[in-house]
Motif scaffolding. Sequence first.
Motif, PDB file in Angstrom:
ATOM      1  N   ASP A 180      42.245  32.707  22.591  1.00 24.56           N
ATOM      2  CA  ASP A 180      42.882  33.500  23.651  1.00 24.56           C
ATOM      3  C   ASP A 180      42.632  32.942  25.060  1.00 24.56           C
ATOM      4  OD1 ASP A 180      43.741  35.162  21.650  1.00 24.56           O
ATOM      5  OD2 ASP A 180      42.144  36.634  21.919  1.00 24.56           O
ATOM      6  N   ALA A 181      42.775  31.619  25.202  1.00 23.97           N
ATOM      7  CA  ALA A 181      42.577  30.992  26.510  1.00 23.97           C
ATOM      8  C   ALA A 181      43.638  31.485  27.484  1.00 23.97           C
ATOM      9  CB  ALA A 181      42.661  29.479  26.381  1.00 23.97           C
ATOM     10  N   LEU A 182      43.234  31.780  28.716  1.00 23.81           N
ATOM     11  CA  LEU A 182      44.185  32.244  29.721  1.00 23.81           C
ATOM     12  C   LEU A 182      43.694  31.902  31.126  1.00 23.81           C
ATOM     13  CD1 LEU A 182      42.879  35.119  31.003  1.00 23.81           C
ATOM     14  CD2 LEU A 182      43.557  35.942  28.763  1.00 23.81           C
ATOM     15  N   ASN A 183      44.629  31.882  32.054  1.00 20.63           N
ATOM     16  CA  ASN A 183      44.325  31.717  33.470  1.00 20.63           C
ATOM     17  C   ASN A 183      44.447  33.072  34.146  1.00 20.63           C
ATOM     18  OD1 ASN A 183      43.940  28.946  34.237  1.00 20.63           O
ATOM     19  ND2 ASN A 183      46.049  28.604  33.576  1.00 20.63           N
ATOM     20  N   ALA A 184      43.497  33.424  34.987  1.00 22.77           N
ATOM     21  CA  ALA A 184      43.635  34.641  35.793  1.00 22.77           C
ATOM     22  C   ALA A 184      43.619  34.231  37.264  1.00 22.77           C
ATOM     23  CB  ALA A 184      42.501  35.607  35.498  1.00 22.77           C
ATOM     24  N   THR A 185      44.504  34.829  38.042  1.00 22.70           N
ATOM     25  CA  THR A 185      44.635  34.479  39.460  1.00 22.70           C
ATOM     26  C   THR A 185      44.731  35.751  40.290  1.00 22.70           C
ATOM     27  OG1 THR A 185      45.956  32.566  38.803  1.00 22.70           O
ATOM     28  CG2 THR A 185      46.010  33.142  41.127  1.00 22.70           C
ATOM     29  N   ILE A 186      44.078  35.751  41.449  1.00 20.34           N
ATOM     30  CA  ILE A 186      44.304  36.809  42.436  1.00 20.34           C
ATOM     31  C   ILE A 186      44.820  36.138  43.696  1.00 20.34           C
ATOM     32  CG2 ILE A 186      43.316  38.709  43.779  1.00 20.34           C
ATOM     33  CD1 ILE A 186      40.971  38.776  41.857  1.00 20.34           C
ATOM     34  N   VAL A 187      45.952  36.609  44.198  1.00 22.78           N
ATOM     35  CA  VAL A 187      46.495  36.136  45.471  1.00 22.78           C
ATOM     36  C   VAL A 187      46.438  37.308  46.444  1.00 22.78           C
ATOM     37  CG1 VAL A 187      48.531  35.259  46.675  1.00 22.78           C
ATOM     38  CG2 VAL A 187      48.044  34.489  44.360  1.00 22.78           C
TER      39      VAL A 187
ATOM     40  N   HIS B 127      49.013  46.913  55.195  1.00 22.96           N
ATOM     41  CA  HIS B 127      47.794  46.496  54.497  1.00 22.96           C
ATOM     42  C   HIS B 127      48.004  45.150  53.833  1.00 22.96           C
ATOM     43  CE1 HIS B 127      45.892  50.316  55.115  1.00 22.96           C
ATOM     44  NE2 HIS B 127      46.885  50.968  54.540  1.00 22.96           N
ATOM     45  N   ARG B 128      46.879  44.526  53.492  1.00 21.71           N
ATOM     46  CA  ARG B 128      46.955  43.288  52.723  1.00 21.71           C
ATOM     47  C   ARG B 128      47.166  43.662  51.263  1.00 21.71           C
ATOM     48  NH1 ARG B 128      42.095  39.317  54.174  1.00 21.71           N
ATOM     49  NH2 ARG B 128      43.606  37.825  53.396  1.00 21.71           N
ATOM     50  N   TRP B 129      48.213  43.142  50.671  1.00 28.98           N
ATOM     51  CA  TRP B 129      48.455  43.388  49.252  1.00 28.98           C
ATOM     52  C   TRP B 129      47.921  42.232  48.429  1.00 28.98           C
ATOM     53  CZ3 TRP B 129      50.905  47.208  46.212  1.00 28.98           C
ATOM     54  CH2 TRP B 129      51.301  48.341  46.929  1.00 28.98           C
ATOM     55  N   ALA B 130      47.469  42.553  47.221  1.00 26.58           N
ATOM     56  CA  ALA B 130      47.020  41.512  46.306  1.00 26.58           C
ATOM     57  C   ALA B 130      47.913  41.510  45.081  1.00 26.58           C
ATOM     58  CB  ALA B 130      45.580  41.747  45.891  1.00 26.58           C
ATOM     59  N   TYR B 131      47.890  40.393  44.440  1.00 27.64           N
ATOM     60  CA  TYR B 131      48.730  40.180  43.289  1.00 27.64           C
ATOM     61  C   TYR B 131      47.823  39.589  42.222  1.00 27.64           C
ATOM     62  CZ  TYR B 131      52.117  37.003  41.044  1.00 27.64           C
ATOM     63  OH  TYR B 131      52.868  36.277  40.181  1.00 27.64           O
ATOM     64  N   ILE B 132      47.746  40.228  41.065  1.00 31.03           N
ATOM     65  CA  ILE B 132      46.864  39.759  39.995  1.00 31.03           C
ATOM     66  C   ILE B 132      47.746  39.243  38.861  1.00 31.03           C
ATOM     67  CG2 ILE B 132      45.113  40.421  38.300  1.00 31.03           C
ATOM     68  CD1 ILE B 132      45.163  42.662  41.078  1.00 31.03           C
ATOM     69  N   ALA B 133      47.499  38.014  38.427  1.00 29.85           N
ATOM     70  CA  ALA B 133      48.337  37.418  37.386  1.00 29.85           C
ATOM     71  C   ALA B 133      47.471  36.871  36.259  1.00 29.85           C
ATOM     72  CB  ALA B 133      49.187  36.298  37.967  1.00 29.85           C
ATOM     73  N   ILE B 134      47.981  37.014  35.034  1.00 26.93           N
ATOM     74  CA  ILE B 134      47.321  36.487  33.840  1.00 26.93           C
ATOM     75  C   ILE B 134      48.362  35.643  33.107  1.00 26.93           C
ATOM     76  CG2 ILE B 134      46.190  37.093  31.653  1.00 26.93           C
ATOM     77  CD1 ILE B 134      45.626  39.867  32.912  1.00 26.93           C
ATOM     78  N   ALA B 135      48.017  34.408  32.774  1.00 27.88           N
ATOM     79  CA  ALA B 135      48.987  33.523  32.136  1.00 27.88           C
ATOM     80  C   ALA B 135      48.356  32.787  30.965  1.00 27.88           C
ATOM     81  CB  ALA B 135      49.526  32.510  33.149  1.00 27.88           C
ATOM     82  N   GLY B 136      49.157  32.546  29.935  1.00 21.81           N
ATOM     83  CA  GLY B 136      48.661  31.810  28.770  1.00 21.81           C
ATOM     84  C   GLY B 136      49.813  31.414  27.875  1.00 21.81           C
TER      85      GLY B 136
END
Length: 256
Positions: free
Chosen positions: A115-122, A219-228
């Motif tokens: 279950d390898a994945l990339n997680a990113t917060i922008v 406000h500052r918005w964040a974006y959370i992404a998970i990819a695999g």
Amino acid sequence: MDQTQTTALGARLFVIAALAAAAWALVFKTGVANTDEAGIVLHLPEQVADWSGVDLLFCPNRECGAQYAATEVEGRAACPRCGAPLGNMNWAERSMLPADTGLVRKYYVRPGGRDALNATIVLSGDDRSSIHRPQVCMTAAGNEIADERTIRIPLAGRDAPLDVRVLDMARPYKRPDGTSATAYSYYAYWFVGKDRETASHIVRMAWMGYDRIFHGVSHRWAYIAIAGTRSPGSGAHLQTIADFASQLHPALLKPE
Ligand SMILES: [Zn+2]
């Protein structure tokens, strides 16, 4: 009418109301303050349940495009292949995002390499336009969106589930021997603002408009992404996303 339809209708009505209010405010109000308040921390934990994370570093040179686990290039500031200075954004992000955009990313694997994945917060900077509609970036990168839906993930200790938008993608490519093949992947995301959370880009835009108009703040918005990667014709990745996101979510909450 099932719950999904009700939610979609509710979101649409809310969007229409917010847009109408925005039109009114454009005429009658001025003065919107940017605040530095974000709804989450800009940090990814080393461990998410039984997933272990490592930092990723990218070569900003488009022709090279190399990426490394931080452990592979320990102590080196330049790309071993081409000499460009390594950073936490790939070339596409660096060319599209304003310089003050916050970004953290980790590559996570479970024991046995599962279950390898990339997680990113922008996290958006002073220019609030840093966060785009993800579908646009995905198709620009050569992906076809094969399927798209919002999944509702139960969270421990909270009544409301976490809504996450999941894109199933397919990207045709040529193997080195010239034959055609397809890479199957997924991209899952949600947005977080101060006291706000949604998987819908349009609802996020509406909230931004609402906060500007009725609270005079941006406000500052964040974006959370998970990819695999995913197997074609299988929904197994949806369970992986649900497991990971439900464990990651509490780690992103700001301490009170
Ligand atoms: Zn390079």
